[in-house]
Write a protein that holds these residues in place. Sequence first.
Motif, PDB file in Angstrom:
ATOM      1  N   LEU A  85      33.948  21.901  77.567  1.00 36.32           N
ATOM      2  CA  LEU A  85      35.182  21.156  78.070  1.00 36.32           C
ATOM      3  C   LEU A  85      34.944  20.046  79.125  1.00 36.32           C
ATOM      4  N   PRO A  86      35.209  19.105  79.222  1.00 33.02           N
ATOM      5  CA  PRO A  86      34.827  17.890  79.974  1.00 33.02           C
ATOM      6  C   PRO A  86      35.299  18.429  81.339  1.00 33.02           C
ATOM      7  N   CYS A  87      34.303  18.442  82.515  1.00 39.72           N
ATOM      8  CA  CYS A  87      34.645  19.026  83.834  1.00 39.72           C
ATOM      9  C   CYS A  87      33.764  18.249  84.633  1.00 39.72           C
ATOM     10  N   LEU A  88      34.116  18.047  86.142  1.00 36.00           N
ATOM     11  CA  LEU A  88      33.629  17.757  86.939  1.00 36.00           C
ATOM     12  C   LEU A  88      33.462  18.760  88.087  1.00 36.00           C
ATOM     13  N   ILE A  89      32.307  18.976  88.787  1.00 37.41           N
ATOM     14  CA  ILE A  89      32.367  20.063  89.825  1.00 37.41           C
ATOM     15  C   ILE A  89      31.672  19.380  91.160  1.00 37.41           C
ATOM     16  N   LEU A  90      32.268  19.712  92.185  1.00 35.28           N
ATOM     17  CA  LEU A  90      32.117  19.113  93.260  1.00 35.28           C
ATOM     18  C   LEU A  90      32.154  20.069  94.569  1.00 35.28           C
ATOM     19  N   PRO A  91      31.052  20.014  95.767  1.00 31.05           N
ATOM     20  CA  PRO A  91      31.235  20.709  96.921  1.00 31.05           C
ATOM     21  C   PRO A  91      32.462  20.142  97.696  1.00 31.05           C
ATOM     22  N   PHE A  92      33.322  21.273  98.133  1.00 34.26           N
ATOM     23  CA  PHE A  92      34.300  20.725  99.300  1.00 34.26           C
ATOM     24  C   PHE A  92      33.860  21.357 100.560  1.00 34.26           C
ATOM     25  N   PRO A  95      51.234  13.939 104.102  1.00 31.22           N
ATOM     26  CA  PRO A  95      50.228  13.424 103.286  1.00 31.22           C
ATOM     27  C   PRO A  95      48.837  13.733 104.179  1.00 31.22           C
ATOM     28  N   ILE A  96      47.725  13.901 103.699  1.00 31.97           N
ATOM     29  CA  ILE A  96      46.480  14.136 104.257  1.00 31.97           C
ATOM     30  C   ILE A  96      45.569  13.128 104.354  1.00 31.97           C
ATOM     31  N   THR A  97      45.070  12.651 105.489  1.00 35.83           N
ATOM     32  CA  THR A  97      44.367  11.493 105.396  1.00 35.83           C
ATOM     33  C   THR A  97      42.924  11.521 105.124  1.00 35.83           C
ATOM     34  N   ARG A  98      42.337  10.432 104.561  1.00 32.27           N
ATOM     35  CA  ARG A  98      41.122  10.710 103.641  1.00 32.27           C
ATOM     36  C   ARG A  98      39.782  10.714 104.837  1.00 32.27           C
ATOM     37  N   SER A  99      38.985  11.603 104.810  1.00 30.65           N
ATOM     38  CA  SER A  99      38.076  11.808 105.757  1.00 30.65           C
ATOM     39  C   SER A  99      36.571  12.278 105.309  1.00 30.65           C
ATOM     40  N   PHE A 100      36.458  12.711 103.887  1.00 29.91           N
ATOM     41  CA  PHE A 100      35.439  12.847 103.099  1.00 29.91           C
ATOM     42  C   PHE A 100      34.485  11.575 103.009  1.00 29.91           C
ATOM     43  N   ARG A 101      33.400  11.443 103.308  1.00 31.09           N
ATOM     44  CA  ARG A 101      32.554  10.371 103.525  1.00 31.09           C
ATOM     45  C   ARG A 101      31.261  10.575 102.599  1.00 31.09           C
ATOM     46  N   SER A 102      31.120  11.230 101.593  1.00 24.20           N
ATOM     47  CA  SER A 102      30.103  11.480 100.546  1.00 24.20           C
ATOM     48  C   SER A 102      30.317  10.136  99.375  1.00 24.20           C
ATOM     49  N   GLU A 103      29.318   9.298  99.511  1.00 28.14           N
ATOM     50  CA  GLU A 103      29.541   8.058  98.415  1.00 28.14           C
ATOM     51  C   GLU A 103      29.273   8.742  96.964  1.00 28.14           C
ATOM     52  N   ALA A 104      28.223   9.581  96.967  1.00 33.52           N
ATOM     53  CA  ALA A 104      27.956  10.315  95.508  1.00 33.52           C
ATOM     54  C   ALA A 104      29.033  10.988  95.108  1.00 33.52           C
ATOM     55  N   ALA A 105      29.782  11.829  95.745  1.00 28.88           N
ATOM     56  CA  ALA A 105      30.975  12.419  95.493  1.00 28.88           C
ATOM     57  C   ALA A 105      32.077  11.712  94.987  1.00 28.88           C
ATOM     58  N   LEU A 106      32.446  10.709  95.731  1.00 29.41           N
ATOM     59  CA  LEU A 106      33.420   9.698  95.569  1.00 29.41           C
ATOM     60  C   LEU A 106      32.968   8.927  94.358  1.00 29.41           C
ATOM     61  N   GLU A 107      31.750   8.496  94.131  1.00 35.94           N
ATOM     62  CA  GLU A 107      31.317   7.759  92.652  1.00 35.94           C
ATOM     63  C   GLU A 107      31.551   8.739  91.357  1.00 35.94           C
ATOM     64  N   ALA A 108      31.173   9.965  91.702  1.00 35.12           N
ATOM     65  CA  ALA A 108      31.405  11.020  90.680  1.00 35.12           C
ATOM     66  C   ALA A 108      32.952  10.983  90.204  1.00 35.12           C
ATOM     67  N   LEU A 109      33.807  11.072  91.412  1.00 33.78           N
ATOM     68  CA  LEU A 109      35.133  11.181  90.939  1.00 33.78           C
ATOM     69  C   LEU A 109      35.699   9.936  90.339  1.00 33.78           C
ATOM     70  N   SER A 110      35.038   8.763  90.687  1.00 35.93           N
ATOM     71  CA  SER A 110      35.647   7.320  90.073  1.00 35.93           C
ATOM     72  C   SER A 110      35.242   7.460  88.467  1.00 35.93           C
ATOM     73  N   PRO A 117      36.643  17.262 104.530  1.00 38.80           N
ATOM     74  CA  PRO A 117      37.250  17.513 103.424  1.00 38.80           C
ATOM     75  C   PRO A 117      37.712  16.217 102.476  1.00 38.80           C
ATOM     76  N   PHE A 118      37.881  16.454 101.205  1.00 36.95           N
ATOM     77  CA  PHE A 118      38.488  15.510 100.471  1.00 36.95           C
ATOM     78  C   PHE A 118      39.929  15.452 100.696  1.00 36.95           C
ATOM     79  N   SER A 119      40.682  14.321 100.750  1.00 34.47           N
ATOM     80  CA  SER A 119      42.215  14.095 100.757  1.00 34.47           C
ATOM     81  C   SER A 119      42.667  13.975  99.178  1.00 34.47           C
ATOM     82  N   VAL A 120      43.829  14.224  99.041  1.00 33.40           N
ATOM     83  CA  VAL A 120      44.555  14.016  97.755  1.00 33.40           C
ATOM     84  C   VAL A 120      44.079  12.859  97.315  1.00 33.40           C
TER      85      VAL A 120
END
Length: 358
Positions: free
Chosen positions: A64-71, A13-28, A76-79
């Motif tokens: 088609l519903p889609c979310l686009i985010l920079p990586f 497993p890859i540990t979580r290290s991405f820290r953009s609150e805006a990106a995480l809120e978009a995923l939520s 990086p994002f974790s799974v």
Amino acid sequence: MAFLVRRFSLSPPITRSFRSEAALEALSAASSAKTVNLVLYNYPSISGAFSAVFANIYHSRLNLPCLILPFSQIAPFSVGDVIIEGLERCFLLDFVGPKGFALQLSKEKSCEVISFDHRKSVIAEIPPKEEFDGNLKFHINLEKSSAVSVYDYFSSKLSGFEHRVDDTGLFNANEQHRIERLLDYIGDRDLHKGAMPDIEAFNIGIRDWYSKLNCITNARMYEQLTEMNVVDVIAKGNSYLSARRGTAKIFLDKVGRIFKVRLGRGLYGDCLGIRADDNPDLKDELGEELCQKSAEAGLRPIGAVIYMQRKNLKMCLRSNDGRTDVSEIAKAYGGGGSQKSSSFIIRMDEYNQWLSMH
């Protein structure tokens, strides 16, 4: 053409290290809306950002519903960050992700993962054929930039829905010509071919766009990129190059700066050189000017720019006549480079043997 579809073996497993609150809120929010398509694009990358543009047009055109985010490869994002409920498909554009990311994502989220890349280095990550299946697909094309491959992919996909859309292309005819011209230059840049006219100016002019490649902080990214024009980018680069050449000429015109260099103590002939300890970033422009001055002085058409790099003395050689190969000199002294541009570290005592005041 080298085109591969591969599956990775499972990694820890890859540990979580991405820290953009805006990106995480978009995923939520995407999870709450049960968004089934996720697009992650390499950031900051021109090829990645244009790939995101093509993905956005495709999904928007078909509603088609889609979310686009920079990586970000640095953070990086974790799974574990990808918490979208009901996720069916994830695109990785212009990258394959950290080791094991794509396979872990497809396993834990039970979704299809499709990645595009053009870098030879990723091939080493691809396991034997018996280890992959259709749920995880890697499109590695060594002869096309990722942006071109993604453009072709979504263009082809969209054409399959011609009964549902008025225009089967990603762009209209006028836009298509301009975008494909841009992709020619982006492809040349990504694959380091150096074949397109004014590619040096294009590579410099494109740098101004890097601050605009985050679709979270720049809501107009898609619009801005689709309006980009090769002519404008090259003009910007040429303006920058012209200014630097002017600065280099002023620097060279100061009395006593230029001297003769006996290359290899004369074994490789003589040329003109200059010390640029205070202006090493001008080595290319200074070298080009010195090439011409050397030829006019009856010496070899080579420019030698010398400066201190940390505690080492570095010599950069430039040629521009198409026949003179400066790499043979650099290789003889432990350096390297190309026919027109090479460099090496030289000992001070050896360097002193090369000088003869002009």
